[in-house]
Design a protein around this motif. Structure first.
Motif, mmCIF file in Angstrom:
data_model
loop_
_atom_site.group_PDB
_atom_site.id
_atom_site.type_symbol
_atom_site.label_atom_id
_atom_site.label_comp_id
_atom_site.label_asym_id
_atom_site.label_seq_id
_atom_site.Cartn_x
_atom_site.Cartn_y
_atom_site.Cartn_z
ATOM 1 N N PHE A 172 -2.280 3.958 -18.446
ATOM 2 C CA PHE A 172 -1.540 3.340 -17.344
ATOM 3 C C PHE A 172 -1.884 4.000 -16.017
ATOM 4 O O PHE A 172 -1.992 3.335 -14.994
ATOM 5 C CB PHE A 172 -0.034 3.401 -17.594
ATOM 6 N N TRP A 173 -2.035 5.315 -16.032
ATOM 7 C CA TRP A 173 -2.418 6.017 -14.810
ATOM 8 C C TRP A 173 -3.786 5.548 -14.332
ATOM 9 O O TRP A 173 -3.996 5.331 -13.143
ATOM 10 C CB TRP A 173 -2.438 7.524 -15.069
ATOM 11 N N LEU A 174 -4.736 5.375 -15.261
ATOM 12 C CA LEU A 174 -6.081 4.926 -14.909
ATOM 13 C C LEU A 174 -6.060 3.516 -14.319
ATOM 14 O O LEU A 174 -6.693 3.253 -13.282
ATOM 15 C CB LEU A 174 -6.998 4.974 -16.128
ATOM 16 N N GLY A 187 -5.227 0.703 -7.184
ATOM 17 C CA GLY A 187 -5.030 1.283 -5.863
ATOM 18 C C GLY A 187 -6.339 1.474 -5.121
ATOM 19 O O GLY A 187 -6.417 1.219 -3.905
ATOM 20 N N PHE A 188 -7.373 1.903 -5.828
ATOM 21 C CA PHE A 188 -8.691 2.080 -5.208
ATOM 22 C C PHE A 188 -9.271 0.738 -4.781
ATOM 23 O O PHE A 188 -9.868 0.621 -3.708
ATOM 24 C CB PHE A 188 -9.639 2.803 -6.169
ATOM 25 N N LEU A 243 -10.406 -0.587 -1.077
ATOM 26 C CA LEU A 243 -11.686 -1.218 -0.752
ATOM 27 C C LEU A 243 -11.491 -2.543 -0.016
ATOM 28 O O LEU A 243 -12.241 -2.867 0.904
ATOM 29 C CB LEU A 243 -12.514 -1.435 -2.018
ATOM 30 N N VAL A 244 -10.481 -3.302 -0.399
ATOM 31 C CA VAL A 244 -10.190 -4.563 0.291
ATOM 32 C C VAL A 244 -9.780 -4.279 1.730
ATOM 33 O O VAL A 244 -10.241 -4.950 2.664
ATOM 34 C CB VAL A 244 -9.104 -5.366 -0.455
ATOM 35 N N ILE A 266 3.433 -2.799 -9.493
ATOM 36 C CA ILE A 266 4.871 -2.679 -9.706
ATOM 37 C C ILE A 266 5.253 -3.175 -11.098
ATOM 38 O O ILE A 266 6.082 -2.565 -11.785
ATOM 39 C CB ILE A 266 5.647 -3.434 -8.610
ATOM 40 N N LEU A 267 4.646 -4.268 -11.524
ATOM 41 C CA LEU A 267 4.924 -4.813 -12.858
ATOM 42 C C LEU A 267 4.555 -3.807 -13.941
ATOM 43 O O LEU A 267 5.308 -3.616 -14.907
ATOM 44 C CB LEU A 267 4.152 -6.120 -13.053
#
Length: 100
Positions: free
Chosen positions: A5-7, A13-14, A18-19, A85-86
């Protein structure tokens, strides 16, 4: 399971970062602040285009530009935030992972 889940959260997030960088670089090129013909900038912009455009083009097929404004990056960022969030509030606790 926590590491998974952390990955996934970190990758999302990364990708959102980039977006955002892609949006800012496009604005800087549009306002003629950055020269897009420099080899380094061309390679950075080509990389960002290759990473973000496949998903953005699918969003553009569903939601066209409104009043000349392309809202697809905003919709993508909202979708990424929703998925993060989900994962944190519904999926991870359902599988017994808390506070990743």
């Amino acid at each position: 399971m926590t590491a998974l889940f952390w990955l996934v959260d970190t990758v999302l997030g990364f990708y959102a970062l980039l977006v955002l960088v892609s949006i800012i670089l496009h604005w800087l090129v549009a306002f003629n602040i950055i020269n897009a013909y420099q080899p380094f900038m061309r390679s950075v912009m080509a990389f960002l285009y290759a990473i973000t455009e496949p998903i953005l083009s699918k969003i553009r097929q569903v939601i066209p530009a409104i009043g000349g404004m392309d809202l697809s990056p905003l919709i993508l960022l909202l979708a990424i935030h929703f998925v993060r969030i989900l994962l944190a509030t519904s999926v991870a606790p359902a599988l017994g992972v808390y506070g990743y």
